[in-house]
Each structure stands twice: as C-alpha cells, then as structure tokens.
Design a protein around this motif. Structure first.
Motif, PDB file in Angstrom:
ATOM      1  N   LEU A   8      57.465 -10.933 197.603  1.00 50.63           N
ATOM      2  CA  LEU A   8      58.595 -11.377 196.779  1.00 50.63           C
ATOM      3  C   LEU A   8      58.877 -12.601 196.457  1.00 50.63           C
ATOM      4  CD1 LEU A   8      61.369  -9.897 196.467  1.00 50.63           C
ATOM      5  CD2 LEU A   8      62.132 -10.131 198.823  1.00 50.63           C
ATOM      6  N   LYS A   9      58.418 -13.609 197.564  1.00 49.81           N
ATOM      7  CA  LYS A   9      59.067 -14.952 197.121  1.00 49.81           C
ATOM      8  C   LYS A   9      58.115 -15.160 195.961  1.00 49.81           C
ATOM      9  CE  LYS A   9      58.443 -18.036 200.502  1.00 49.81           C
ATOM     10  NZ  LYS A   9      57.995 -18.666 201.448  1.00 49.81           N
ATOM     11  N   ILE A  10      56.790 -14.099 195.449  1.00 53.18           N
ATOM     12  CA  ILE A  10      56.841 -14.537 194.045  1.00 53.18           C
ATOM     13  C   ILE A  10      56.845 -14.262 193.230  1.00 53.18           C
ATOM     14  CG2 ILE A  10      54.629 -13.972 192.641  1.00 53.18           C
ATOM     15  CD1 ILE A  10      52.747 -14.455 195.214  1.00 53.18           C
ATOM     16  N   ARG A  20      65.875 -19.718 184.107  1.00 54.57           N
ATOM     17  CA  ARG A  20      65.880 -20.798 184.512  1.00 54.57           C
ATOM     18  C   ARG A  20      67.345 -21.090 184.884  1.00 54.57           C
ATOM     19  NH1 ARG A  20      63.101 -23.001 179.797  1.00 54.57           N
ATOM     20  NH2 ARG A  20      62.934 -21.725 178.192  1.00 54.57           N
ATOM     21  N   ARG A  21      67.038 -20.808 186.038  1.00 48.81           N
ATOM     22  CA  ARG A  21      67.830 -21.044 187.392  1.00 48.81           C
ATOM     23  C   ARG A  21      67.554 -20.714 188.617  1.00 48.81           C
ATOM     24  NH1 ARG A  21      71.536 -16.036 189.411  1.00 48.81           N
ATOM     25  NH2 ARG A  21      70.212 -14.604 188.866  1.00 48.81           N
ATOM     26  N   PRO A  22      68.218 -21.137 189.530  1.00 49.43           N
ATOM     27  CA  PRO A  22      67.651 -21.151 191.326  1.00 49.43           C
ATOM     28  C   PRO A  22      67.752 -19.889 191.956  1.00 49.43           C
ATOM     29  CG  PRO A  22      69.373 -22.821 191.382  1.00 49.43           C
ATOM     30  CD  PRO A  22      69.021 -22.493 189.238  1.00 49.43           C
ATOM     31  N   ILE A  23      67.442 -20.013 192.572  1.00 51.00           N
ATOM     32  CA  ILE A  23      67.341 -18.147 192.876  1.00 51.00           C
ATOM     33  C   ILE A  23      66.953 -18.067 195.038  1.00 51.00           C
ATOM     34  CG2 ILE A  23      67.457 -15.772 193.313  1.00 51.00           C
ATOM     35  CD1 ILE A  23      66.448 -15.034 190.120  1.00 51.00           C
ATOM     36  N   GLY A  24      67.956 -18.097 195.219  1.00 54.79           N
ATOM     37  CA  GLY A  24      67.776 -18.175 197.008  1.00 54.79           C
ATOM     38  C   GLY A  24      67.509 -16.875 197.453  1.00 54.79           C
ATOM     39  N   ILE A  25      68.070 -17.202 198.942  1.00 50.27           N
ATOM     40  CA  ILE A  25      68.269 -15.903 199.496  1.00 50.27           C
ATOM     41  C   ILE A  25      69.989 -15.514 199.680  1.00 50.27           C
ATOM     42  CG2 ILE A  25      69.081 -14.497 202.222  1.00 50.27           C
ATOM     43  CD1 ILE A  25      66.330 -16.143 203.000  1.00 50.27           C
ATOM     44  N   ALA A  34      71.703  -6.298 199.312  1.00 51.87           N
ATOM     45  CA  ALA A  34      71.006  -5.836 200.448  1.00 51.87           C
ATOM     46  C   ALA A  34      70.760  -7.080 201.818  1.00 51.87           C
ATOM     47  CB  ALA A  34      69.728  -6.248 199.709  1.00 51.87           C
ATOM     48  N   SER A  35      71.179  -6.598 203.154  1.00 54.82           N
ATOM     49  CA  SER A  35      71.099  -6.981 204.179  1.00 54.82           C
ATOM     50  C   SER A  35      69.846  -8.564 203.974  1.00 54.82           C
ATOM     51  CB  SER A  35      70.734  -6.344 205.459  1.00 54.82           C
ATOM     52  OG  SER A  35      69.093  -6.480 205.841  1.00 54.82           O
ATOM     53  N   ARG A  36      71.360  -9.662 204.536  1.00 57.52           N
ATOM     54  CA  ARG A  36      70.204 -10.953 204.411  1.00 57.52           C
ATOM     55  C   ARG A  36      69.148 -11.224 205.227  1.00 57.52           C
ATOM     56  NH1 ARG A  36      71.152 -16.539 203.791  1.00 57.52           N
ATOM     57  NH2 ARG A  36      70.521 -17.553 204.917  1.00 57.52           N
ATOM     58  N   GLN A  40      65.391 -12.253 203.737  1.00 61.66           N
ATOM     59  CA  GLN A  40      64.509 -13.090 204.187  1.00 61.66           C
ATOM     60  C   GLN A  40      63.216 -12.811 205.300  1.00 61.66           C
ATOM     61  OE1 GLN A  40      67.207 -15.285 207.707  1.00 61.66           O
ATOM     62  NE2 GLN A  40      65.397 -16.913 207.734  1.00 61.66           N
ATOM     63  N   ARG A  41      63.442 -11.835 205.906  1.00 65.67           N
ATOM     64  CA  ARG A  41      61.986 -10.875 206.330  1.00 65.67           C
ATOM     65  C   ARG A  41      61.338 -10.678 204.575  1.00 65.67           C
ATOM     66  NH1 ARG A  41      63.637  -6.505 209.341  1.00 65.67           N
ATOM     67  NH2 ARG A  41      65.013  -7.080 208.872  1.00 65.67           N
ATOM     68  N   LEU A  42      61.522  -9.914 204.667  1.00 65.91           N
ATOM     69  CA  LEU A  42      60.417 -10.064 202.984  1.00 65.91           C
ATOM     70  C   LEU A  42      60.115 -11.459 202.603  1.00 65.91           C
ATOM     71  CD1 LEU A  42      62.320  -7.021 201.315  1.00 65.91           C
ATOM     72  CD2 LEU A  42      60.165  -7.165 201.991  1.00 65.91           C
TER      73      LEU A  42
END
Length: 79
Positions: A8-10, A20-25, A34-36, A40-42
C-alpha cells in the motif's frame, strides 16, 4: 517460506506523485471511509487480518485490485 506483504505504501506514493499532492493516513481515511487502524497497519505492513470492506474501498480509491496491495512473496528460511 512465503509471506503476504502489503504494498500500500508504494501505491499511495505513486498516487501522490501522479496527483502532485501529499497523501497521508488522514487523507486516505477521509477520502475512502476506511478505518484508520486498517490503513495504518496496511501502510506499515503489520496487518494480520484485512477487513474486506476497507480493502475494497482502498482498491476503488487507488484504482487497483487486492492483488496489487497484498502480494505473496518468498522469504528465505533462517534454519
């Protein structure tokens, strides 16, 4: 031995570059519902059980399949 790893991180990094934007949790949770904890675990590759509804919403968000996120990979045996 084989293990299932999350990529998922990739996939999120690729989407972040494309858009062209930051995408975080927080962004993923807000935009997918989706559940946080699952996101986060993925992202950290520490998930053991994946809620299928969360996996589906993340796949729709990233325009991918579950097999793009979760991959069966060979790891060397240390025995």
């Amino acid at each position: 031995m084989q293990v299932v790893n999350s990529h998922l991180k990739i996939l999120v990094a690729e989407k972040s570059l494309r858009e062209r934007r930051p995408i975080g949790i927080q962004t993923i949770v807000r935009e997918t519902g989706a559940s946080r904890s699952a996101v986060q675990r993925l992202l950290n590759n520490t998930i053991k059980n994946v809620p299928l509804d969360d996996l589906k919403t993340i796949c729709v968000y990233l325009h991918c399949t579950p097999g793009d996120i979760l991959k069966l990979e060979e790891v060397p045996d240390n025995a």
